[in-house]
Design an enzyme around this catalytic site. Structure first.
Site, PDB file in Angstrom:
ATOM      1  CG  MET A 112      -1.901   1.171   1.206  1.00 29.68           C
ATOM      2  SD  MET A 112      -3.222   1.046   2.448  1.00 29.68           S
ATOM      3  CE  MET A 112      -2.318   1.398   3.950  1.00 29.68           C
ATOM      4  CB  SER A 113       1.476   3.833  -2.552  1.00 40.07           C
ATOM      5  OG  SER A 113       1.632   2.934  -3.637  1.00 40.07           O
ATOM      6  CB  ALA A 114       4.057   6.655   1.123  1.00 39.51           C
TER       7      ALA A 114
END
Length: 401
Positions: A76-78
């Site tokens: 899950m991207s920043a």
């Protein structure tokens, strides 16, 4: 609901509010619709295994799936990067949006932006990732988001054409399907890797091709499947790697390792060091034989390689020599001066080419957003335009103003 459940919800709400304020303060969020989406979507529900403070940390990714070596296949991207890309996309209510790379959370944010009249489809090549995204979306109340298992290299035609396509994995190329499935005034936001450096680029349609409207520094796990990059890596010694996706660049592991054992030579440009992400892009496209030099923290701490190599630094390599960027304090150049470290018998020649580029960038292009990036699909012309890179499906051509 138990007291513990109530406490968790209160903690998550507070952390989410803090995250939105911080994203505003760092200019990652610049519009009210994106702020509203981040304020309402419960990010922690898409990271149930992670501590709340990690889930709501602005700059941290949350692992979703790893390979047998422990390397991330999906994350899950920043939140900071997701906000930047959604601002780049400029999504409006009622739009049809395709997300390539499923995690669930970003698709929920997009659903908030398109509203009840919009359509969101998220696709991933990995069954485990798709199933996890589906569970999280349903759990958080976003059952209307469509999840698809497919290799997005071939496109997702069922709901095409799309007003927006957002790619959340580092793409080495832009397949024809992505352009074909955009509406005439559609936008593609993609973390595009060019010679080892990646930028999130907002591309608009430009005839048969694409033209950039904005670009930002980005780091993502690489694309899988047919669109995967084929990079060459040379492990010079433990903790020191040189890599490139350009077949023309020589990677003579033994000779380059021997070069590192020759005396270190420093050359100084007299030019200001500033905006390293912009400078990096310029160097990557202009160096005649560009690669990226990576060094571990232990190697950097030992003083053997400069700090610039920790996250990868543009390097100029020949068969038996290597040069890369460094800096030093110099008030006469505004605080820092750019320079070159070079090793090997061709050190001076490589440094001379590198220094000329450092000076030219500082004199003519030292500002943010100075590059215009075009993607020109189709067979390569007999002569490539200046500052262009050949891909499988076309060429990336970059100009500076």
């Amino acid at each position: 609901m138990t007291a513990t459940d109530n406490s968790t919800v209160r903690d998550a709400d507070a952390l989410r509010a803090d995250m939105v304020r911080a994203l505003h303060d760092q200019d990652a969020i610049t519009s009210e619709p994106v702020a509203a989406a981040f304020a309402v979507v419960p990010r922690h529900r898409f990271a149930p295994e992670a501590p709340l403070d990690l889930a709501y940390d602005l700059h941290s990714t949350v692992p979703v799936k790893k390979d047998e070596n422990g390397l991330n296949l999906s994350v899950m991207s920043a939140a900071h990067l997701q906000a930047v890309m959604l601002e780049q996309a400029d999504i409006k209510p009622g739009m049809k949006v395709l997300e390539i790379g499923s995690g669930g959370y970003n698709a929920a944010l997009i659903q908030e932006l398109v509203g009840n009249d919009g359509v969101v489809t998220t696709v991933d090549i990995d069954r485990d990732v798709v199933d996890r995204a589906r569970r999280c979306l349903d759990d958080a109340g976003y059952g209307q988001v469509k999840t698809v298992l497919a290799d997005a290299e071939a496109g997702v035609p069922d709901d095409a054409p799309y007003d927006r396509i957002i790619v959340t994995a580092a793409a080495w190329d832009i397949p024809p399907s992505w352009i074909k499935e955009l509406t005439g005034n559609g936008r593609l936001v993609v973390p595009l890797t060019v010679r080892g450096t990646t930028r999130s680029i907002a591309f608009d349609r430009d005839g048969e091709g694409l033209i950039s409207r904005s670009y930002r520094l980005a780091r993502f796990v690489p694309m899988q499947g047919e669109g995967a990059a084929k990079e060459r890596k040379a492990l010079l010694r433990d903790g020191v790697v040189v890599q490139t996706d350009d077949e023309r660049v020589p990677l003579n592991t033994k000779a380059l390792n021997q070069a590192l054992d020759t005396p270190r030579r420093e050359f100084w440009s007299g030019a200001a060091y500033d905006l390293p992400d912009e400078l990096e892009l310029y160097l990557t496209l202009h160096l005649s034989s560009a690669a990226r030099l990576h060094a571990s923290k232990e190697i950097v701490d030992s003083g053997f390689v400069e700090t610039s190599a920790l996250l990868g630094v543009p390097a100029l390599v020949s068969e038996d020599s290597i040069a890369y960027r460094t800096r030093r304090e110099n008030e006469d150049t505004g605080g820092f001066e750019s320079g070159v470290v070079a090793h090997g018998p061709q050190a001076e020649a490589l440094a001379d080419e590198y220094l000329k580029l450092l000076r030219r960038w500082a004199e003519n292009h030292r500002c943010r957003g100075a590059a215009t990036i075009r993607f020109l699909p189709g067979p390569a012309p007999s002569t490539l335009p200046e500052n262009s890179v050949l891909k499988r499906h076309g060429i990336v051509a970059v100009s500076w103003h």
